[in-house]
Scaffold this motif. Structure first.
Motif, PDB file in Angstrom:
ATOM      1  N   HIS A 153       1.091  -1.130   0.064  1.00 53.33           N
ATOM      2  CA  HIS A 153      -0.079   0.083   0.101  1.00 53.33           C
ATOM      3  C   HIS A 153       0.785   1.291   0.161  1.00 53.33           C
ATOM      4  CE1 HIS A 153      -3.626   2.372   0.984  1.00 53.33           C
ATOM      5  NE2 HIS A 153      -2.989   2.794   1.999  1.00 53.33           N
ATOM      6  N   ALA A 154       0.896   1.865  -1.038  1.00 55.15           N
ATOM      7  CA  ALA A 154       2.164   2.789  -1.421  1.00 55.15           C
ATOM      8  C   ALA A 154       1.911   3.891  -2.263  1.00 55.15           C
ATOM      9  CB  ALA A 154       3.397   2.040  -1.652  1.00 55.15           C
ATOM     10  N   MET A 155       2.762   5.000  -2.277  1.00 54.87           N
ATOM     11  CA  MET A 155       2.704   6.107  -3.030  1.00 54.87           C
ATOM     12  C   MET A 155       1.333   6.862  -3.170  1.00 54.87           C
ATOM     13  SD  MET A 155       5.626   5.784  -4.442  1.00 54.87           S
ATOM     14  CE  MET A 155       6.841   4.360  -4.052  1.00 54.87           C
ATOM     15  N   SER A 156       1.521   8.115  -2.920  1.00 54.65           N
ATOM     16  CA  SER A 156       0.474   9.071  -2.926  1.00 54.65           C
ATOM     17  C   SER A 156       0.291   9.847  -4.408  1.00 54.65           C
ATOM     18  CB  SER A 156       0.410  10.042  -1.755  1.00 54.65           C
ATOM     19  OG  SER A 156       1.422  10.967  -2.225  1.00 54.65           O
ATOM     20  N   PRO A 157      -0.797  10.222  -4.509  1.00 54.77           N
ATOM     21  CA  PRO A 157      -0.977  10.996  -5.963  1.00 54.77           C
ATOM     22  C   PRO A 157       0.201  12.108  -6.109  1.00 54.77           C
ATOM     23  CG  PRO A 157      -3.035  10.898  -5.060  1.00 54.77           C
ATOM     24  CD  PRO A 157      -2.117  10.379  -3.946  1.00 54.77           C
ATOM     25  N   ASP A 158       0.633  12.703  -4.984  1.00 53.67           N
ATOM     26  CA  ASP A 158       2.019  13.598  -4.808  1.00 53.67           C
ATOM     27  C   ASP A 158       3.094  12.812  -5.278  1.00 53.67           C
ATOM     28  OD1 ASP A 158       2.425  16.594  -4.407  1.00 53.67           O
ATOM     29  OD2 ASP A 158       4.194  15.432  -3.638  1.00 53.67           O
ATOM     30  N   ASP A 175       3.179  -3.007 -12.524  1.00 53.14           N
ATOM     31  CA  ASP A 175       3.855  -4.101 -12.813  1.00 53.14           C
ATOM     32  C   ASP A 175       5.008  -4.234 -12.059  1.00 53.14           C
ATOM     33  OD1 ASP A 175       2.363  -4.099 -14.989  1.00 53.14           O
ATOM     34  OD2 ASP A 175       3.666  -2.988 -16.313  1.00 53.14           O
ATOM     35  N   ALA A 176       5.303  -3.415 -11.008  1.00 56.28           N
ATOM     36  CA  ALA A 176       6.288  -3.866 -10.135  1.00 56.28           C
ATOM     37  C   ALA A 176       5.845  -4.409  -9.097  1.00 56.28           C
ATOM     38  CB  ALA A 176       6.842  -2.626  -9.600  1.00 56.28           C
ATOM     39  N   GLY A 177       4.484  -4.444  -8.843  1.00 51.54           N
ATOM     40  CA  GLY A 177       3.823  -5.108  -7.641  1.00 51.54           C
ATOM     41  C   GLY A 177       3.123  -4.465  -6.484  1.00 51.54           C
ATOM     42  N   ILE A 178       2.785  -3.147  -6.942  1.00 52.94           N
ATOM     43  CA  ILE A 178       2.027  -2.221  -5.904  1.00 52.94           C
ATOM     44  C   ILE A 178       0.789  -2.773  -5.991  1.00 52.94           C
ATOM     45  CG2 ILE A 178       0.953  -0.459  -7.392  1.00 52.94           C
ATOM     46  CD1 ILE A 178       1.686   1.442  -5.597  1.00 52.94           C
ATOM     47  N   GLY A 179       0.105  -2.893  -4.906  1.00 51.88           N
ATOM     48  CA  GLY A 179      -1.251  -3.508  -4.531  1.00 51.88           C
ATOM     49  C   GLY A 179      -2.554  -2.527  -4.579  1.00 51.88           C
ATOM     50  N   THR A 180      -2.106  -1.293  -3.591  1.00 52.69           N
ATOM     51  CA  THR A 180      -3.284  -0.417  -3.619  1.00 52.69           C
ATOM     52  C   THR A 180      -2.362   1.005  -3.626  1.00 52.69           C
ATOM     53  OG1 THR A 180      -3.238  -0.845  -1.400  1.00 52.69           O
ATOM     54  CG2 THR A 180      -5.184  -1.692  -2.613  1.00 52.69           C
ATOM     55  N   LEU A 181      -3.143   2.101  -3.823  1.00 54.43           N
ATOM     56  CA  LEU A 181      -2.517   3.428  -3.858  1.00 54.43           C
ATOM     57  C   LEU A 181      -2.977   4.143  -2.597  1.00 54.43           C
ATOM     58  CD1 LEU A 181      -1.025   5.551  -6.073  1.00 54.43           C
ATOM     59  CD2 LEU A 181      -3.444   6.205  -6.358  1.00 54.43           C
ATOM     60  N   GLN A 182      -2.077   4.913  -2.047  1.00 58.80           N
ATOM     61  CA  GLN A 182      -2.407   5.836  -0.850  1.00 58.80           C
ATOM     62  C   GLN A 182      -3.353   6.985  -1.197  1.00 58.80           C
ATOM     63  OE1 GLN A 182       0.788   6.526   1.558  1.00 58.80           O
ATOM     64  NE2 GLN A 182       1.165   4.203   2.089  1.00 58.80           N
ATOM     65  N   GLY A 183      -4.286   7.287  -0.556  1.00 60.77           N
ATOM     66  CA  GLY A 183      -5.017   8.350  -0.797  1.00 60.77           C
ATOM     67  C   GLY A 183      -4.616   9.502  -0.061  1.00 60.77           C
ATOM     68  N   THR A 184      -3.393   9.466   0.355  1.00 58.49           N
ATOM     69  CA  THR A 184      -2.718  10.689   1.266  1.00 58.49           C
ATOM     70  C   THR A 184      -2.571  11.610   0.289  1.00 58.49           C
ATOM     71  OG1 THR A 184      -0.448   9.606   0.801  1.00 58.49           O
ATOM     72  CG2 THR A 184      -2.012   9.123   3.154  1.00 58.49           C
ATOM     73  N   ALA A 185      -1.907  12.754   0.621  1.00 54.88           N
ATOM     74  CA  ALA A 185      -1.501  14.050  -0.016  1.00 54.88           C
ATOM     75  C   ALA A 185      -2.953  14.711  -0.431  1.00 54.88           C
ATOM     76  CB  ALA A 185      -0.992  13.790  -1.269  1.00 54.88           C
ATOM     77  N   ALA A 186      -4.193  14.320   0.061  1.00 51.58           N
ATOM     78  CA  ALA A 186      -5.317  15.051  -0.065  1.00 51.58           C
ATOM     79  C   ALA A 186      -5.730  16.015   0.778  1.00 51.58           C
ATOM     80  CB  ALA A 186      -6.410  13.841   0.257  1.00 51.58           C
ATOM     81  N   GLU A 187      -5.042  15.828   1.899  1.00 50.76           N
ATOM     82  CA  GLU A 187      -5.065  16.873   3.061  1.00 50.76           C
ATOM     83  C   GLU A 187      -6.697  17.557   3.045  1.00 50.76           C
ATOM     84  OE1 GLU A 187      -2.541  15.910   4.479  1.00 50.76           O
ATOM     85  OE2 GLU A 187      -1.064  15.543   2.966  1.00 50.76           O
ATOM     86  N   MET A 188      -6.621  18.953   2.750  1.00 54.87           N
ATOM     87  CA  MET A 188      -7.972  19.333   2.479  1.00 54.87           C
ATOM     88  C   MET A 188      -8.033  19.884   0.983  1.00 54.87           C
ATOM     89  SD  MET A 188     -10.693  20.262   4.158  1.00 54.87           S
ATOM     90  CE  MET A 188      -9.970  19.218   5.699  1.00 54.87           C
TER      91      MET A 188
END
Ligand code: SAM
Ligand SMILES: Nc1c(NC[C@H](O)[C@H](O)[C@H](O)CO)[nH]c(=O)[nH]c1=O
Ligand code: TYR
Ligand code: SF4
Length: 363
Positions: free
Chosen positions: A141-146, A168-181
């Motif tokens: 569970h990694a990497m935010s949109p930023d 392709d590298a094996g990420i499962g789910t994306l982090q929804g962080t960097a949303a803040e407000m």
């Protein structure tokens, strides 16, 4: 809000009325007994939607680096490259962290790091591959949109291509962080170097449209006001209508210690208890297309976490094992919560604790 209006609004909502953004704003402004009315309605809705189960994920954070190009004013974790406290994991450290995760029998590894100015898509993909190789069954569970937009710029490719490389590298789910407000006027004050609201929305939709799930987050208690909080929830609900790609809402109350916006007098010492409890209740009532509202125990503390579970929340988040982001911003007991203690907290509130994976399948 006048009592009768509030009662009617809550009753209508329990009968399927979809709250408007303006109505959410008015709920966020509630005081006194009105707060408990809102909490009570949210708890009814939670029970109808997800029953008495409270979930948690057995996960472990790995903080690859704290070096960050953004240095957001609300963050005590990110450091400039030349800071004495700056650290960065090499491949051996990453493998060690992954082996530890295996020993701990986690189902998720959560990469929480600074946005390193020199990292490009290939460097981040290599980190994901390394972990995936050691623990192929664990959800990364990694990497935010930023981080996605930064890698796209560094590697001179599109954000969609970065997402594909990470998949392709094996990420499962994306982090929804960097949303803040998700309000640009607020972002200009608290995280001026982060991506904009529209970029965050675009990248999250790109991920969802290629079948990648993500969390949704809201970091509150800095400089924003009730209309901002309501607008943020409105954006999340619209995305979910379109993609159904969010697994949950993670509510992140601002921890103020060691942060620039607090030290400079720009932000208060975090949200109040009333604001915290309303964040859970209003999110539950407003986000009719979300099943799961997470309570961040590491930021709220165990006692308040239990109350939040009685106000619309239905998930503890993870065991985490270490949470330097909260610890660096003054969080106490933020590192590890034993599922035995989660069970005590849940059962004391009349609920049942169950382990889940990142996508909320019970395990
Ligand atoms: C620490 S960053 C790591 C991932 C990436 N750098 C990013 O910004 O998305 C993840 C999230 O932690 C949350 N966070 C950081 N500092 C915080 C604080 N002092 N209080 C509450 N949440 C915080 C923010 O919501 C931020 O998006
Ligand atoms: N990882 C941290 C979280 N929450 C995220 C969840 O733990 C989990 O990764 C998500 O639910 C996906 O399954 N919250 C924090 O406050 N601090 C963290 O480090
Ligand atoms: N990084 C966040 C927690 C978080 C991580 C991943 C998520 O998908 C959501 C929230 C924090 O420590 O505050
Ligand atoms: S919140 Fe994320 S991007 Fe901002 S300073 Fe902290 S680590 Fe860096």
């Amino acid at each position: 809000m006048r009592q009768n209006n509030l009662k009617e609004l809550l009753e209508d909502t329990l009968q399927g009325h979809r709250l408007t953004v303006d109505e959410a704003e008015s709920l966020f402004k509630a005081k006194g007994r009105d707060v408990w009315e809102i909490v009570s309605a949210a708890d009814i809705l939670r029970e109808r939607k997800v029953g008495d189960t409270v979930t948690y994920v057995r996960n472990q954070n790995i903080h690859i680096t704290n070096i960050c190009k953004n240095l957001c004013g609300f963050c005590g974790f990110g450091k400039p490259k030349n800071s004495e406290e700056a650290f960065i994991f090499n491949t051996e450290d990453i493998i060690k962290g992954s082996m530890l995760a295996k020993e701990r029998e986690v189902t998720e590894v959560c990469l929480l790091s600074g946005v390193h100015p020199d990292f490009d898509a290939e460097r981040c993909a290599e980190i994901i591959r390394t972990i995936h190789h050691v623990i192929p069954d664990v959800d990364i569970h990694a990497m935010s949109p930023d981080e996605i937009i930064h890698c796209a710029e560094k590697s001179n490719i599109s954000t969609e291509e970065v997402l594909e490389i990470f998949r392709d590298a094996g990420i499962g789910t994306l982090q929804g962080t960097a949303a803040e407000m998700l309000v640009d006027d607020v972002r200009k004050i608290i995280c001026p170097l982060k991506l904009s609201t529209s970029e965050w929305v675009r990248i999250i939709k790109e991920a969802h449209n290629m079948g990648m799930k993500s969390t949704a987050t809201i970091m509150y208690g800095t400089v924003e006001n009730e209309p901002d909080r309501a607008a943020h929830l409105g954006i999340l609900r619209d995305i979910q209508d379109e993609t159904a790609g969010f697994t949950e809402l993670v509510t992140l109350p601002f921890l103020y210690k060691n942060t620039k916006i607090y030290e400079r007098g720009l932000a208060p010492a975090g949200a109040t208890g009333r604001e915290d409890i309303l964040m859970f209740a209003v999110s539950r009532l407003f986000l009719d297309n979300f099943d799961n509202i997470q309570v961040a125990w590491g930021k709220l503390g165990n006692k308040f976490t239990q109350l939040a579970l009685m106000a619309g929340g239905n998930d503890f988040g993870g065991t985490m094992f270490m949470d330097s982001v909260s610890v660096e911003a003054g969080g106490e007991d933020s590192d590890y919560l034993d599922p035995a203690e989660m069970k005590r907290i849940a059962e004391d509130a009349g609920r049942i604790l169950r382990q889940r994976d990142t996508k909320y399948n019970l395990v």
